[in-house]
Design a protein around this motif. Structure first.
Motif, PDB file in Angstrom:
ATOM      1  N   ALA A  89     -29.177 -33.348  -2.821  1.00 13.27           N
ATOM      2  CA  ALA A  89     -30.045 -33.126  -3.968  1.00 13.27           C
ATOM      3  C   ALA A  89     -30.953 -31.926  -3.774  1.00 13.27           C
ATOM      4  N   CYS A  90     -30.976 -31.350  -2.571  1.00 13.62           N
ATOM      5  CA  CYS A  90     -31.897 -30.250  -2.317  1.00 13.62           C
ATOM      6  C   CYS A  90     -31.493 -29.016  -3.110  1.00 13.62           C
ATOM      7  N   ASP A  91     -32.491 -28.210  -3.410  1.00 13.38           N
ATOM      8  CA  ASP A  91     -32.287 -26.987  -4.175  1.00 13.38           C
ATOM      9  C   ASP A  91     -31.856 -25.893  -3.205  1.00 13.38           C
ATOM     10  N   ASP A  92     -30.689 -25.295  -3.458  1.00 16.26           N
ATOM     11  CA  ASP A  92     -30.201 -24.265  -2.547  1.00 16.26           C
ATOM     12  C   ASP A  92     -30.737 -22.882  -2.902  1.00 16.26           C
ATOM     13  N   GLY A  93     -31.629 -22.821  -3.915  1.00 18.09           N
ATOM     14  CA  GLY A  93     -32.249 -21.557  -4.269  1.00 18.09           C
ATOM     15  C   GLY A  93     -31.400 -20.671  -5.160  1.00 18.09           C
ATOM     16  N   ILE A  94     -30.224 -21.117  -5.536  1.00 18.39           N
ATOM     17  CA  ILE A  94     -29.340 -20.322  -6.390  1.00 18.39           C
ATOM     18  C   ILE A  94     -29.489 -20.804  -7.822  1.00 18.39           C
ATOM     19  N   ASP A  95     -29.702 -19.889  -8.735  1.00 16.81           N
ATOM     20  CA  ASP A  95     -29.861 -20.233 -10.142  1.00 16.81           C
ATOM     21  C   ASP A  95     -28.489 -20.188 -10.821  1.00 16.81           C
ATOM     22  N   TYR A  96     -27.771 -21.310 -10.749  1.00 15.42           N
ATOM     23  CA  TYR A  96     -26.415 -21.378 -11.294  1.00 15.42           C
ATOM     24  C   TYR A  96     -26.397 -21.198 -12.808  1.00 15.42           C
ATOM     25  N   GLU A  97     -27.409 -21.704 -13.478  1.00 15.64           N
ATOM     26  CA  GLU A  97     -27.466 -21.557 -14.941  1.00 15.64           C
ATOM     27  C   GLU A  97     -27.566 -20.077 -15.320  1.00 15.64           C
ATOM     28  N   LYS A  98     -28.385 -19.328 -14.584  1.00 11.11           N
ATOM     29  CA  LYS A  98     -28.520 -17.892 -14.838  1.00 11.11           C
ATOM     30  C   LYS A  98     -27.197 -17.169 -14.570  1.00 11.11           C
ATOM     31  N   MET A  99     -26.519 -17.543 -13.470  1.00  9.52           N
ATOM     32  CA  MET A  99     -25.237 -16.915 -13.139  1.00  9.52           C
ATOM     33  C   MET A  99     -24.211 -17.164 -14.244  1.00  9.52           C
ATOM     34  N   LEU A 102     -21.050 -15.221 -18.999  1.00 12.42           N
ATOM     35  CA  LEU A 102     -20.668 -15.296 -20.412  1.00 12.42           C
ATOM     36  C   LEU A 102     -21.062 -14.027 -21.172  1.00 12.42           C
ATOM     37  N   ALA A 103     -22.207 -13.421 -20.832  1.00 12.72           N
ATOM     38  CA  ALA A 103     -22.605 -12.157 -21.464  1.00 12.72           C
ATOM     39  C   ALA A 103     -21.630 -11.045 -21.088  1.00 12.72           C
ATOM     40  N   LEU A 104     -21.241 -10.985 -19.818  1.00 15.68           N
ATOM     41  CA  LEU A 104     -20.270  -9.990 -19.362  1.00 15.68           C
ATOM     42  C   LEU A 104     -18.920 -10.210 -20.048  1.00 15.68           C
ATOM     43  N   LEU A 105     -18.505 -11.458 -20.168  1.00 19.35           N
ATOM     44  CA  LEU A 105     -17.250 -11.785 -20.846  1.00 19.35           C
ATOM     45  C   LEU A 105     -17.302 -11.343 -22.303  1.00 19.35           C
ATOM     46  N   ASP A 106     -18.410 -11.616 -22.986  1.00 21.95           N
ATOM     47  CA  ASP A 106     -18.553 -11.177 -24.384  1.00 21.95           C
ATOM     48  C   ASP A 106     -18.460  -9.658 -24.501  1.00 21.95           C
ATOM     49  N   GLY A 134     -15.637 -14.665  -6.886  1.00 26.66           N
ATOM     50  CA  GLY A 134     -16.925 -15.288  -6.601  1.00 26.66           C
ATOM     51  C   GLY A 134     -17.273 -16.393  -7.585  1.00 26.66           C
ATOM     52  N   ALA A 135     -18.424 -16.971  -7.351  1.00 27.53           N
ATOM     53  CA  ALA A 135     -18.936 -18.020  -8.231  1.00 27.53           C
ATOM     54  C   ALA A 135     -19.145 -17.455  -9.629  1.00 27.53           C
ATOM     55  N   PHE A 136     -18.782 -18.229 -10.622  1.00 26.94           N
ATOM     56  CA  PHE A 136     -18.977 -17.876 -12.028  1.00 26.94           C
ATOM     57  C   PHE A 136     -18.402 -16.497 -12.367  1.00 26.94           C
ATOM     58  N   GLN A 137     -17.157 -16.262 -11.950  1.00 24.25           N
ATOM     59  CA  GLN A 137     -16.475 -15.023 -12.339  1.00 24.25           C
ATOM     60  C   GLN A 137     -15.317 -15.357 -13.265  1.00 24.25           C
ATOM     61  N   THR A 138     -15.214 -14.559 -14.316  1.00 23.40           N
ATOM     62  CA  THR A 138     -14.083 -14.667 -15.227  1.00 23.40           C
ATOM     63  C   THR A 138     -12.853 -14.108 -14.527  1.00 23.40           C
TER      64      THR A 138
END
Length: 178
Positions: free
Chosen positions: A19-29, A34-38, A154-158
């Motif tokens: 449950a610990c926060d790993d400091g990575i903002d996955y929502e932002k990524m 999605l902005a890059l994909l658009d 990488g993480a969250f890559q199209t």
């Protein structure tokens, strides 16, 4: 009692660890992806519409004959994969596997709906027939999500894929070549 308490503390520690926060903002990524994909779609394929899941597919005209591939079919295909990345001045397509041209390897086999490949590829196959060549634009939710895939995606890559269907074995049909 001592064993039960030890087990409880071990489980509590595991819950706290995961449950610990790993400091990575996955929502932002994900929003950045999605902005890059658009942006990419506006440049490379203006006006294209995604399927309800968010997949884009572009079948080459004049390729593919016969019945559309269905769930349960075994499909042998050749492919090349790229990752969509944000470069210093533009959108870049980073080649991670460029083996499609010339077919320098054995075909990759996917059982559609079998979960043995990324869901975006499996869905894309259902819009194709034997012999089809297609380009797929697969957002991270349908590809590798926040975990990525090794060093190349990488993480969250199209993921962009070019696919050529080599052979389709319809569900329930076996061949002697196997």
């Amino acid at each position: 009692m001592k064993k039960t308490l030890s087990y409880f503390l071990l489980m509590l520690g595991a819950v706290a660890f995961f449950a610990c926060d790993d400091g990575i903002d996955y929502e932002k990524m994900r929003k950045e992806e999605l902005a890059l994909l658009d942006d990419y779609m506006a440049i490379a394929h203006p006006g294209a519409e995604a399927t309800p899941s968010g997949l884009y597919y572009f079948n080459e005209p004049g390729t593919g004959e016969g019945d559309t591939i269905k769930a349960g079919d075994r499909v042998q295909l050749f492919y090349a994969t790229w990752a969509l990345i944000d470069g210093p001045d533009s959108i870049l397509v980073d080649e991670t596997n460029g083996y499609l041209e010339g077919h320098r390897y054995e075909p990759y086999e996917v059982t559609v709906g079998g979960g043995n490949s990324i869901s975006g590829l499996e869905e894309g196959l259902t819009y194709m027939q034997p012999g089809t060549r297609s380009r797929l634009v697969i957002n991270s939710e349908l590809a590798y999500g926040q975990r990525g895939s090794g060093a190349s995606i990488g993480a969250f890559q199209t993921v962009l894929m070019e696919v050529e269907i080599y052979k389709v074995v319809p569900f329930g049909l076996e061949t002697d070549e196997e």
